[in-house]
Design an enzyme around this catalytic site. Structure first.
Site, PDB file in Angstrom:
ATOM      1  N   MET A   1       0.862  -1.190   0.000  1.00  0.00           N
ATOM      2  CA  MET A   1       0.000   0.000   0.000  1.00  0.00           C
ATOM      3  C   MET A   1       0.891   1.231   0.000  1.00  0.00           C
ATOM      4  SD  MET A   1      -2.819   1.289   2.833  1.00  0.00           S
ATOM      5  CE  MET A   1      -1.728   1.224   4.238  1.00  0.00           C
TER       6      MET A   1
ATOM      7  N   GLN B   1      -3.523   3.515  -2.894  1.00  0.00           N
ATOM      8  CA  GLN B   1      -2.701   2.875  -3.920  1.00  0.00           C
ATOM      9  C   GLN B   1      -2.328   1.484  -3.410  1.00  0.00           C
ATOM     10  OE1 GLN B   1      -1.034   4.853  -7.041  1.00  0.00           O
ATOM     11  NE2 GLN B   1      -3.219   5.132  -6.712  1.00  0.00           N
TER      12      GLN B   1
ATOM     13  N   ASP C   1       9.470  14.738  -4.121  1.00  0.00           N
ATOM     14  CA  ASP C   1       9.913  13.441  -4.619  1.00  0.00           C
ATOM     15  C   ASP C   1      11.391  13.201  -4.296  1.00  0.00           C
ATOM     16  OD1 ASP C   1       9.718  11.071  -5.934  1.00  0.00           O
ATOM     17  OD2 ASP C   1       9.733  11.907  -7.947  1.00  0.00           O
TER      18      ASP C   1
ATOM     19  N   TRP D   1      -3.066   5.862 -10.803  1.00  0.00           N
ATOM     20  CA  TRP D   1      -2.279   6.450  -9.719  1.00  0.00           C
ATOM     21  C   TRP D   1      -3.098   7.462  -8.926  1.00  0.00           C
ATOM     22  CZ3 TRP D   1       3.366   7.245 -12.032  1.00  0.00           C
ATOM     23  CH2 TRP D   1       3.876   5.985 -12.373  1.00  0.00           C
TER      24      TRP D   1
ATOM     25  N   ARG E   1       1.319  14.694 -12.341  1.00  0.00           N
ATOM     26  CA  ARG E   1       0.466  13.737 -11.633  1.00  0.00           C
ATOM     27  C   ARG E   1      -0.158  14.279 -10.340  1.00  0.00           C
ATOM     28  NH1 ARG E   1       5.762  11.729 -11.582  1.00  0.00           N
ATOM     29  NH2 ARG E   1       6.785  11.692  -9.552  1.00  0.00           N
ATOM     30  N   ASP E   2      -1.121  13.516  -9.832  1.00  0.00           N
ATOM     31  CA  ASP E   2      -1.731  13.677  -8.514  1.00  0.00           C
ATOM     32  C   ASP E   2      -2.638  14.916  -8.400  1.00  0.00           C
ATOM     33  OD1 ASP E   2      -0.019  11.529  -8.086  1.00  0.00           O
ATOM     34  OD2 ASP E   2       1.478  12.724  -7.037  1.00  0.00           O
TER      35      ASP E   2
ATOM     36  N   ASP F   1       0.144   5.654  -1.330  1.00  0.00           N
ATOM     37  CA  ASP F   1      -0.609   6.892  -1.059  1.00  0.00           C
ATOM     38  C   ASP F   1      -2.085   6.702  -0.682  1.00  0.00           C
ATOM     39  OD1 ASP F   1       1.731   7.433  -2.409  1.00  0.00           O
ATOM     40  OD2 ASP F   1       0.834   8.746  -3.898  1.00  0.00           O
TER      41      ASP F   1
END
Ligand SMILES: *[C@@H]1O[C@H](CO)[C@@H](O)[C@H](O)[C@H]1NC(C)=O
Ligand SMILES: *[C@@H]1O[C@H](CO)[C@@H](O)[C@H](O)[C@H]1NC(C)=O
Ligand SMILES: *[C@@H]1O[C@H](CO)[C@@H](O)[C@H](O)[C@H]1NC(C)=O
Ligand SMILES: *[C@@H]1O[C@H](CO)[C@@H](O)[C@H](O)[C@H]1NC(C)=O
Length: 577
Positions: free
Chosen positions: A61, A79, A277, A123, A189-190, A63
């Site tokens: 697992m 996730q 990141d 995602w 992303r996200d 996010d």
């Protein structure tokens, strides 16, 4: 058979083109070609599994995704790899709850299915409640070219309170890198929860970067389906690298009550959180959202990047908040990863837990947030132990017994008696984490280290120390350092024992110094100064397991401190899966 030999052929191809057998698909997710999907699911090893932190029965697992409340039911998506304990084949797993403590699992809500939108992966993303109480998920899909694009999914049946089935927009992808928009297709992303401006237009931001500059790309839409990229990002900052999982929300300057994500106006500041990141830290700034220009400006002194304020100075990443419209609170979810090497967690059969959901609000100083575990977690408390006020002399220790020390909630407050014993602060000590590792719990100080030794073996060969040190600064003020020292947490040589630290905005002369630690087998989640600084650690004792774990209050400084309050509880197991 055909599929698996094709897969093997692909894996062979990967191993040919990759020198280390590791494909860097995008910076935060290394794909281990030899482990991806081929791994047989094993029954999970229970030794370090948690009892009241959210985790699936097995497998990987990461996010938290799309947390929300709908018709009085809390939803958490996350996730998840249905095929093993490492990252890969990611889907949106789904659980619901009435209290954010006990959970019911459901089948995965969003899995790869749409050729143009998400065939190579589903995602992270966020929930937005559209007018008429209609939830909508914006999430990142990986398309056939392995480009990151943004998609929409909505519940199939709004009368189903559990929202088991989700349907994807036939218009997906709704936002995509093109040759003209110059968006980096592997750094896009996200999506956040969208917010509705007074002009009737929706806005959402997506994490990205250009070279080393991190940015929050802004998109706008009238109908939530057709999205147009704004001329300029909502915010950007040089030399911060890729921004993952942005979160942007209003916060009240005069109340602990939270605000709907679309609220603007007076008495409101905004918070922008980013997941770096490069360093795997979640930092945030507090500032002003300029509606006319659609830009966000952090307050003076609220700095971008890794030296900025963090939700948590330990392990806590890819976090996300949501507005709980029933209880008027904003809840923070964050992912805590393993601190053991990848082959060990694969063998263990599971990886990753979620931190206890935290209620967040703006501190009185308006310069930082305050976080506190949701009050419902206290329903698991049992077997309370209280200690009367007690002097804790230098070099002394006190066992807190008759609770389950490996599964506990502890609240302790200290008052400082001999402030003159504080050591002098060197102005060059600007990095709290470094200071905590240089002055770990074994280093005797003037005032401190004092705090808790948790998940300790009887002989103290293993223990994790969560503690304070007080220093005297140049301007006659005092600086409080909060540390979580994992250096002696396990006899296992292979685990990551990094020590964490934070400066705590508390005046130790006029205020008590409080510490709360939520201890759960392999997690120590600590809140200093009533939630002004949080540090989460992952530890794997080999001796201090279950009934063999002990809990102590300690003072390894020269100056005495008084324990002004101490309450500890055993914690019951929550129903999670
Ligand atoms: C589970 O993990 C612990 C700690 O790594 C280990 O000591 C134990 O032998 C494992 N148990 C099984 C059944 O593999
Ligand atoms: C929608 O959900 C409700 C409540 O679970 C159920 O009674 C109804 O049959 C569902 N409708 C469809 C079309 O599946
Ligand atoms: C685009 O993102 C990828 C993945 O992080 C990176 O390797 C590449 O350098 C980026 N390109 C630019 C121009 O930032
Ligand atoms: C997970 O843990 C490892 C080792 O403790 C650390 O190096 C890594 O950065 C972490 N990743 C994330 C996303 O937190």
């Amino acid at each position: 058979m055909a599929t698996s030999s094709l897969l093997l052929a692909c894996l062979f191809f990967f191993s040919v083109i990759l020198s280390h057998g590791v494909l860097q698909l995008e910076a935060s997710h290394a794909v281990y070609a030899n482990l991806q999907t081929l791994q047989k699911p094993t029954s999970p090893n229970q030794t370090y599994r948690t009892s009241y932190h959210f985790q699936p029965p097995k497998n990987w697992m990461n996010d938290p995704n799309g947390p929300m409340i709908y018709k009085g039911i809390y939803h958490l998506f996350y996730q998840y790899n249905p095929n093993g304990a490492d990252w890969g084949s990611i889907v949106w797993a789904h659980s619901t709850s009435l209290d954010l403590v006990n959970w019911t699992p459901h089948p995965p809500a969003i899995s790869p299915s749409q050729q143009a939108g998400d065939i190579n992966g589903c995602w992270s993303g966020s929930a937005t409640i559209l007018p008429g109480d209609k939830p909508a998920m914006l999430y990142t899909g990986i398309n056939p070219q392995s480009h990151q694009v943004q998609n929409l999914a909505v519940p199939k049946n709004l009368s189903d309170p559990f929202l088991i089935e989700w349907v994807k927009s036939p218009k997906n992808p709704l936002m995509a890198p093109t040759t003209s928009n110059k968006i980096n297709s592997s750094s896009f992303r996200d999506p956040t929860t969208a917010w509705l401006g007074p002009d009737g237009t929706w806005r959402v931001i997506i994490g990205s970067k250009i070279n080393r500059q991190g940015l929050a790309i802004l998109y706008k839409s009238k109908d939530f389906v057709h999205w147009i990229q704004s001329q300029q990002p909502l915010h950007f900052a040089d030399d911060t690298g890729m921004w993952e999982c942005p979160d942007f929300f209003p916060i009240s300057t005069n109340s602990q009550n939270a605000l709907d994500t679309s609220m603007v106006g007076s008495g409101i500041k905004h918070v922008l959180k980013l997941s770096l990141d490069d360093t795997k830290h979640d930092y945030y700034t507090i500032g002003t959202y300029n509606l006319n220009k659609d830009i966000y400006i952090p307050d003076k002194g609220s700095v971008d990047g890794d030296s900025g304020l963090r939700y948590d100075y330990g392990k806590f990443y890819a976090s996300k908040t949501f507005f709980d419209s029933v209880k008027q609170r904003r809840i923070l979810w964050g992912w805590i990863n393993e601190s053991m090497p990848q082959p060990e967690y694969i063998k263990q059969g599971w990886s990753g837990v979620q931190a206890i959901p935290r209620n967040i609000w703006l501190d009185k100083s308006r310069k930082q947030l305050v976080q506190w575990p949701i009050s419902a977690i206290e329903t698991l408390r049992t077997n309370q132990v209280d200690l009367p006020s007690k002097l804790l002399k230098g070099r002394s220790m006190l066992e807190i017994s008759s609770i389950t020390a490996a599964q506990a909630d502890v609240e302790i407050s200290f008052s400082v008696l001999e402030i003159e014993k504080a050591e002098v602060m060197d102005p060059s000590w600007t990095n709290p984490q470094l200071l905590c590792s240089q002055k770990d719990a074994s280093i005797k100080g003037g005032l401190g280290p004092f705090g808790l030794k948790v998940l300790a073996s009887k002989d103290l060969k293993e223990h994790t120390s969560v503690f304070f040190r007080i220093f005297k600064a140049q301007n006659n003020k005092h600086v409080v350092l909060m540390c979580s020292d994992q250096s002696r947490s396990s006899l296992n040589q292979n685990t990551d024992k990094t020590t964490y630290g934070a400066f705590l905005e508390v005046d130790p002369i006029h205020e008590q110094l409080s510490l709360r630690s939520l201890i759960d087998q392999s997690i120590v989640e600590s809140f200093g100064g009533e939630g002004k600084a949080c540090i989460t650690a992952r530890v794997y004792p080999t001796l201090a397991i279950g009934g063999k774990a002990h809990l102590y209050a300690f003072n390894n400084g020269r100056g005495s401190v008084r324990i002004s309050k101490l309450s500890a509880w055993s914690m019951k197991r929550a129903h999670i899966y």
